[in-house]
Design a protein around this motif. Structure first.
Motif, PDB file in Angstrom:
ATOM      1  N   SER A 123      -5.486  10.284   3.786  1.00 41.71           N
ATOM      2  CA  SER A 123      -6.752  10.430   3.346  1.00 41.71           C
ATOM      3  C   SER A 123      -8.124   9.269   2.640  1.00 41.71           C
ATOM      4  O   SER A 123      -7.492   8.821   2.164  1.00 41.71           O
ATOM      5  CB  SER A 123      -6.769  12.140   2.555  1.00 41.71           C
ATOM      6  N   GLU A 124      -8.623   9.929   2.961  1.00 39.03           N
ATOM      7  CA  GLU A 124      -9.835   9.361   2.245  1.00 39.03           C
ATOM      8  C   GLU A 124      -9.776   9.241   0.382  1.00 39.03           C
ATOM      9  O   GLU A 124     -10.210   8.338   0.121  1.00 39.03           O
ATOM     10  CB  GLU A 124     -11.407  10.240   2.359  1.00 39.03           C
ATOM     11  N   TYR A 125      -9.056  10.399   0.156  1.00 35.86           N
ATOM     12  CA  TYR A 125      -9.193  10.385  -1.484  1.00 35.86           C
ATOM     13  C   TYR A 125      -8.221   9.492  -1.876  1.00 35.86           C
ATOM     14  O   TYR A 125      -8.124   8.281  -2.673  1.00 35.86           O
ATOM     15  CB  TYR A 125      -8.428  11.947  -1.688  1.00 35.86           C
ATOM     16  N   GLU A 126      -6.907   9.215  -0.592  1.00 32.27           N
ATOM     17  CA  GLU A 126      -6.084   8.832  -1.199  1.00 32.27           C
ATOM     18  C   GLU A 126      -5.968   7.095  -1.283  1.00 32.27           C
ATOM     19  O   GLU A 126      -5.960   6.142  -1.500  1.00 32.27           O
ATOM     20  CB  GLU A 126      -4.861   9.074  -0.438  1.00 32.27           C
ATOM     21  N   LYS A 127      -7.253   6.643   0.024  1.00 33.38           N
ATOM     22  CA  LYS A 127      -7.577   5.091   0.375  1.00 33.38           C
ATOM     23  C   LYS A 127      -8.387   5.329  -0.427  1.00 33.38           C
ATOM     24  O   LYS A 127      -8.459   4.462  -1.693  1.00 33.38           O
ATOM     25  CB  LYS A 127      -8.437   5.516   1.449  1.00 33.38           C
ATOM     26  N   MET A 128      -9.269   6.199  -1.489  1.00 28.88           N
ATOM     27  CA  MET A 128     -10.109   5.731  -2.665  1.00 28.88           C
ATOM     28  C   MET A 128      -9.534   5.220  -4.078  1.00 28.88           C
ATOM     29  O   MET A 128      -9.068   4.750  -4.562  1.00 28.88           O
ATOM     30  CB  MET A 128     -10.646   7.179  -3.463  1.00 28.88           C
ATOM     31  N   GLN A 138       0.435  -0.515   0.173  1.00 25.27           N
ATOM     32  CA  GLN A 138      -0.192   0.218   0.313  1.00 25.27           C
ATOM     33  C   GLN A 138       1.169   1.219  -0.211  1.00 25.27           C
ATOM     34  O   GLN A 138       0.517   2.564  -0.760  1.00 25.27           O
ATOM     35  CB  GLN A 138      -0.732  -0.033   1.396  1.00 25.27           C
ATOM     36  N   ASP A 198      -8.076   2.144  -3.344  1.00 25.26           N
ATOM     37  CA  ASP A 198      -9.337   0.913  -3.763  1.00 25.26           C
ATOM     38  C   ASP A 198      -8.916   0.647  -5.104  1.00 25.26           C
ATOM     39  O   ASP A 198      -9.159  -0.761  -5.634  1.00 25.26           O
ATOM     40  CB  ASP A 198     -10.346   1.562  -3.161  1.00 25.26           C
ATOM     41  N   ASP A 217      -4.131   2.489   7.666  1.00 29.85           N
ATOM     42  CA  ASP A 217      -5.209   3.431   7.888  1.00 29.85           C
ATOM     43  C   ASP A 217      -5.395   4.850   7.835  1.00 29.85           C
ATOM     44  O   ASP A 217      -6.363   5.862   6.713  1.00 29.85           O
ATOM     45  CB  ASP A 217      -6.763   2.832   7.295  1.00 29.85           C
ATOM     46  N   SER A 218      -5.222   5.074   9.124  1.00 28.59           N
ATOM     47  CA  SER A 218      -5.290   6.599   9.987  1.00 28.59           C
ATOM     48  C   SER A 218      -3.951   7.767   9.313  1.00 28.59           C
ATOM     49  O   SER A 218      -4.061   9.211   9.983  1.00 28.59           O
ATOM     50  CB  SER A 218      -5.173   6.158  11.358  1.00 28.59           C
TER      51      SER A 218
END
Length: 340
Positions: free
Chosen positions: A275-280, A249, A283, A271-272
């Motif tokens: 950012s949410e954008y990077e998680k997207m 990751q 994925d 995960d913490s």
């Protein structure tokens, strides 16, 4: 399932990016590559492929043909090949000679998997290709030329240039893809097709459908043959595997951030830290990765097979610790061989 295909019914193989880890060297990476190849040969894996990437501080397989020779010389039965050679980076004659040499040295064990992407950034692609078109649009013509060096009968014109070694040798050619382009071409030519599900999961089923729809029987294949790439990080427990997977990751995250790096050690609470954008983004690229303990891996691999109906899976595992990487491939081999 359309035909009740089980994991024990299909071949399983290895895709190795020859990872250079933080604090390690390319020499360490290539030694680990050979060690892994020797282990997986004993564990029943069918083929061992290496990928061409350039200007990547975490990948040691840029001179892919050389590394294939290193692995083939250090093993005895496993097929060894490219996953893949990025053909627009090279003159087709050079690739014909290189793989003709490999096949002459290691008869009946060499595969030639071909892609049309540069395997790098635009500046490096220019350094590789110079005056060649760098968009890969001439890939079909390059492929025709390459195949004709192995089999001059494929070219209607008399050819005065000969690939020696190479001419007359039967080296399996695969087309590799992460979209529909190579899928359609592979189908039309009746060649085996390998899809990069390990970094393009959203295009997998569409590309496989396109390949099968366009497939024309050939001297190579009577019916379609598909292989799918999949990231598998296996360990004794789901928790341990999820921890090990943070190295992969981080590697993809650093590519998104335009900061490619060696393969980094796993971290807790990954995960913490993003950012949410990077998680997207993660994925979208590696969301199909299969991570877990043996039972989780088995269930998810079977689900992936149900969806793809592939004939073969090629497993990639970007794991920082070499012993943990070996263990991951051993766990996967046990699953594929169970009740075989």
């Amino acid at each position: 399932m359309a035909d009740g295909k089980r994991l024990t019914d299909i071949k399983f193989s290895v895709l190795d990016l020859a990872p250079i880890i933080k604090g390690g060297t390319a020499s360490d990476a290539l030694n680990n590559t050979l060690d892994l190849a020797r282990h997986v040969e004993q564990w029943g894996y069918h083929r061992y492929w290496l990928a061409e990437h350039h200007n990547m501080p975490g990948i040691a397989s840029s001179a892919t043909s050389v590394v294939i020779g290193h692995v083939a010389a250090g093993t005895s039965t496993i097929r060894v090949g490219s996953g893949g050679i990025m053909l627009p980076n090279h003159a087709p004659l050079v690739i014909a000679e290189q793989f003709g040499t490999l096949e002459s040295l290691f008869q009946g064990r060499i595969d030639l998997g071909l892609g049309r992407a540069p395997g790098t950034d635009q500046m490096t692609a220019y350094a590789l290709r110079r005056e060649r078109r760098s968009d890969g649009q001439d890939f079909p013509e390059q492929l025709d030329e390459l195949r004709a060096y192995f089999n001059p009968e494929l070219d209607s014109q008399l050819r005065s240039v000969h690939a020696i070694p190479g001419e007359g040798l039967n080296i399996p050619i695969w087309l590799l893809g992460s979209s529909g382009y190579s899928a359609q071409l592979a189908g039309q030519l009746g060649l085996p097709f390998s899809f990069a599900s390990h970094f393009s999961p959203e295009n997998t089923l569409g590309a496989l459908k396109l390949y099968r729809k366009n497939f024309q029987p050939s001297d190579v294949l009577d019916q379609p043959y598909t292989m799918v790439g999949v990231n598998v990080i296996a360990a004794e427990s789901d928790q341990e595997a999820e921890f090990l997977a943070t190295s992969m990751q981080q590697q993809f995250l650093n590519l998104f951030r335009n900061n490619p790096s060696p393969l980094l050690p796993p971290v807790k609470d990954f995960d913490s830290q993003i950012s949410e954008y990077e998680k997207m983004l993660l994925d979208s690229r590696i969301g199909s990765s299969i991570v877990g303990g043996p039972q989780t891996i088995k269930a998810k691999l079977q689900e992936f097979l149900n969806d793809t109906q592939a004939d073969e899976m090629i497993i990639n595992a970007q794991i920082f610790d070499h012993k943990a990487r070996l263990k991951s491939f051993e766990i996967v081999s046990d699953i594929f061989k169970e009740n075989r």
